[in-house]
Scaffold this motif. Sequence first.
Motif, PDB file in Angstrom:
ATOM      1  N   ALA A 139       0.845  -1.203   0.000  1.00 35.40           N
ATOM      2  CA  ALA A 139       0.000   0.000   0.000  1.00 35.40           C
ATOM      3  C   ALA A 139       0.866   1.234   0.000  1.00 35.40           C
ATOM      4  CB  ALA A 139      -0.900   0.007   1.243  1.00 35.40           C
ATOM      5  N   GLN A 140       0.392   2.253  -0.716  1.00 37.44           N
ATOM      6  CA  GLN A 140       1.000   3.570  -0.636  1.00 37.44           C
ATOM      7  C   GLN A 140      -0.093   4.522  -0.207  1.00 37.44           C
ATOM      8  OE1 GLN A 140       2.767   2.791  -4.422  1.00 37.44           O
ATOM      9  NE2 GLN A 140       4.564   3.903  -3.678  1.00 37.44           N
ATOM     10  N   LEU A 141       0.082   5.065   0.990  1.00 38.19           N
ATOM     11  CA  LEU A 141      -0.958   5.903   1.576  1.00 38.19           C
ATOM     12  C   LEU A 141      -0.406   7.293   1.842  1.00 38.19           C
ATOM     13  CD1 LEU A 141      -2.150   3.288   4.232  1.00 38.19           C
ATOM     14  CD2 LEU A 141      -3.380   3.933   2.157  1.00 38.19           C
ATOM     15  N   VAL A 142      -1.095   8.292   1.322  1.00 39.66           N
ATOM     16  CA  VAL A 142      -0.694   9.674   1.590  1.00 39.66           C
ATOM     17  C   VAL A 142      -1.359  10.096   2.894  1.00 39.66           C
ATOM     18  CG1 VAL A 142      -0.751  12.039   0.710  1.00 39.66           C
ATOM     19  CG2 VAL A 142      -0.579  10.124  -0.887  1.00 39.66           C
ATOM     20  N   LEU A 143      -0.519  10.424   3.876  1.00 40.09           N
ATOM     21  CA  LEU A 143      -1.032  10.742   5.216  1.00 40.09           C
ATOM     22  C   LEU A 143      -0.251  11.909   5.813  1.00 40.09           C
ATOM     23  CD1 LEU A 143      -1.193   7.058   6.535  1.00 40.09           C
ATOM     24  CD2 LEU A 143      -3.147   8.457   5.806  1.00 40.09           C
ATOM     25  N   GLN A 144      -0.683  12.338   6.996  1.00 43.45           N
ATOM     26  CA  GLN A 144       0.052  13.378   7.707  1.00 43.45           C
ATOM     27  C   GLN A 144       1.497  12.938   7.921  1.00 43.45           C
ATOM     28  OE1 GLN A 144      -2.903  13.352  10.648  1.00 43.45           O
ATOM     29  NE2 GLN A 144      -2.664  15.520  11.098  1.00 43.45           N
ATOM     30  N   ARG A 145       2.422  13.862   7.699  1.00 49.69           N
ATOM     31  CA  ARG A 145       3.835  13.491   7.751  1.00 49.69           C
ATOM     32  C   ARG A 145       4.243  12.919   9.124  1.00 49.69           C
ATOM     33  NH1 ARG A 145       7.969  17.626   5.120  1.00 49.69           N
ATOM     34  NH2 ARG A 145       6.610  17.204   3.332  1.00 49.69           N
ATOM     35  N   GLY A 146       3.765  13.543  10.192  1.00 51.10           N
ATOM     36  CA  GLY A 146       4.143  13.090  11.536  1.00 51.10           C
ATOM     37  C   GLY A 146       3.708  11.654  11.784  1.00 51.10           C
ATOM     38  N   LEU A 147       2.531  11.341  11.307  1.00 52.27           N
ATOM     39  CA  LEU A 147       1.998   9.987  11.497  1.00 52.27           C
ATOM     40  C   LEU A 147       2.828   8.968  10.710  1.00 52.27           C
ATOM     41  CD1 LEU A 147      -0.395   8.485  12.827  1.00 52.27           C
ATOM     42  CD2 LEU A 147      -1.585   8.707  10.653  1.00 52.27           C
ATOM     43  N   VAL A 148       3.201   9.352   9.487  1.00 48.86           N
ATOM     44  CA  VAL A 148       4.007   8.450   8.654  1.00 48.86           C
ATOM     45  C   VAL A 148       5.360   8.208   9.334  1.00 48.86           C
ATOM     46  CG1 VAL A 148       5.149   8.172   6.411  1.00 48.86           C
ATOM     47  CG2 VAL A 148       2.835   9.133   6.527  1.00 48.86           C
ATOM     48  N   ALA A 149       5.940   9.273   9.887  1.00 49.51           N
ATOM     49  CA  ALA A 149       7.225   9.129  10.585  1.00 49.51           C
ATOM     50  C   ALA A 149       7.067   8.189  11.789  1.00 49.51           C
ATOM     51  CB  ALA A 149       7.740  10.493  11.015  1.00 49.51           C
ATOM     52  N   ASP A 150       5.947   8.296  12.494  1.00 45.34           N
ATOM     53  CA  ASP A 150       5.681   7.406  13.641  1.00 45.34           C
ATOM     54  C   ASP A 150       5.608   5.944  13.206  1.00 45.34           C
ATOM     55  OD1 ASP A 150       5.552   9.304  15.538  1.00 45.34           O
ATOM     56  OD2 ASP A 150       3.358   9.252  15.785  1.00 45.34           O
ATOM     57  N   PHE A 151       4.872   5.705  12.118  1.00 39.43           N
ATOM     58  CA  PHE A 151       4.750   4.327  11.627  1.00 39.43           C
ATOM     59  C   PHE A 151       6.121   3.801  11.190  1.00 39.43           C
ATOM     60  CE2 PHE A 151       0.102   4.936  11.251  1.00 39.43           C
ATOM     61  CZ  PHE A 151      -0.303   3.736  11.817  1.00 39.43           C
ATOM     62  N   ASP A 152       6.904   4.672  10.564  1.00 38.36           N
ATOM     63  CA  ASP A 152       8.233   4.286  10.103  1.00 38.36           C
ATOM     64  C   ASP A 152       9.103   3.864  11.295  1.00 38.36           C
ATOM     65  OD1 ASP A 152      10.234   4.442   7.766  1.00 38.36           O
ATOM     66  OD2 ASP A 152      11.231   5.581   9.352  1.00 38.36           O
ATOM     67  N   ARG A 153       8.963   4.595  12.408  1.00 45.89           N
ATOM     68  CA  ARG A 153       9.748   4.305  13.619  1.00 45.89           C
ATOM     69  C   ARG A 153       9.251   3.056  14.332  1.00 45.89           C
ATOM     70  NH1 ARG A 153       9.823   9.583  14.812  1.00 45.89           N
ATOM     71  NH2 ARG A 153       7.907   9.407  16.022  1.00 45.89           N
ATOM     72  N   ARG A 154       7.926   2.975  14.466  1.00 43.42           N
ATOM     73  CA  ARG A 154       7.374   1.911  15.332  1.00 43.42           C
ATOM     74  C   ARG A 154       6.844   0.700  14.579  1.00 43.42           C
ATOM     75  NH1 ARG A 154       3.538   5.808  18.796  1.00 43.42           N
ATOM     76  NH2 ARG A 154       5.107   7.320  19.342  1.00 43.42           N
ATOM     77  N   GLY A 155       6.611   0.847  13.283  1.00 48.57           N
ATOM     78  CA  GLY A 155       6.040  -0.258  12.515  1.00 48.57           C
ATOM     79  C   GLY A 155       4.520  -0.211  12.559  1.00 48.57           C
ATOM     80  N   ALA A 156       3.906  -1.076  11.779  1.00 45.12           N
ATOM     81  CA  ALA A 156       2.441  -1.116  11.710  1.00 45.12           C
ATOM     82  C   ALA A 156       1.878  -1.503  13.073  1.00 45.12           C
ATOM     83  CB  ALA A 156       2.012  -2.119  10.651  1.00 45.12           C
ATOM     84  N   ALA A 157       0.805  -0.827  13.469  1.00 50.33           N
ATOM     85  CA  ALA A 157       0.193  -1.116  14.773  1.00 50.33           C
ATOM     86  C   ALA A 157      -0.721  -2.331  14.659  1.00 50.33           C
ATOM     87  CB  ALA A 157      -0.599   0.094  15.225  1.00 50.33           C
ATOM     88  N   GLY A 158      -1.176  -2.846  15.791  1.00 49.29           N
ATOM     89  CA  GLY A 158      -2.118  -3.968  15.760  1.00 49.29           C
ATOM     90  C   GLY A 158      -1.392  -5.271  16.024  1.00 49.29           C
ATOM     91  N   PRO A 159      -2.101  -6.259  16.607  1.00 49.03           N
ATOM     92  CA  PRO A 159      -1.469  -7.513  16.989  1.00 49.03           C
ATOM     93  C   PRO A 159      -0.837  -8.223  15.792  1.00 49.03           C
ATOM     94  CG  PRO A 159      -3.769  -7.404  17.724  1.00 49.03           C
ATOM     95  CD  PRO A 159      -3.524  -6.190  16.883  1.00 49.03           C
ATOM     96  N   GLY A 160       0.454  -8.448  15.863  1.00 47.19           N
ATOM     97  CA  GLY A 160       1.153  -9.218  14.833  1.00 47.19           C
ATOM     98  C   GLY A 160       1.409  -8.465  13.541  1.00 47.19           C
ATOM     99  N   ALA A 161       0.956  -7.221  13.441  1.00 51.23           N
ATOM    100  CA  ALA A 161       1.049  -6.502  12.159  1.00 51.23           C
ATOM    101  C   ALA A 161       2.500  -6.290  11.728  1.00 51.23           C
ATOM    102  CB  ALA A 161       0.324  -5.161  12.249  1.00 51.23           C
TER     103      ALA A 161
END
Length: 197
Positions: A139-161
Amino acid sequence: MSGARRRPGTAVRSATTQPSPTRLWGWHRLRPEWAEQLVSAAGLGPGDLVLDLGAGDGALTAPLAATGAQVLAVELHPQRLARLRERFADHPRVHVLGLDLLDPRLPARRFHVVANPPWSLAKPLIRSLTDARSRLIGAQLVLQRGLVADFDRRGAAGPGARARFRAEYAASVPRQAFRPSPPGPAAVLQLTARRGR
Ligand SMILES: C[S@@+](CC[C@H](N)C(=O)[O-])C[C@H]1O[C@@H](n2cnc3c(N)ncnc32)[C@H](O)[C@@H]1O
């Protein structure tokens, strides 16, 4: 649902849903050159299935269809949905669906996502796309930059994601890439299935 073909594995919530006074219907359209760039980076072609989630009036739907892929364009706002249906009524590979993105059901076959979705729904949307039953390839999702940076740091949220999907900051998108401009800058979040799904 009238006017749109129903696909196996996708859910249909009423296409006649009226905008509620409390629902946020923000609309920051991607400018055509940015839409083209995003689609071209996705590397799609004939035989692929791609979802445009929160399709608006088709800024991404049109270049996605031009790749030869099968496109499911999802929109809930009644006027935008009507415009989208009219615009792609005769297109053989575009199916316009009046679905609520908060409905977690996804296609039964392997699929891609290229979308500029409502930013307020980013987290539930990503949870559902990276669910254990999801057949998402990328997936390529255009989102708020801060949120994208968070996902990049922490990985996809949710059990096992995290074990199933890589989450990466793929590109920066300036405010000027949208009409009207959003309050802050954006970025592209790339989700990639770690194994074929
Ligand atoms: C940021 S706009 C992007 C529109 C288009 N993709 C573009 O780039 O021009 C997000 C779109 O999602 C739609 N939307 C908002 N909530 C939705 C929901 N729950 N289900 C489906 N679509 C929704 C809005 O009506 C809007 O058209």
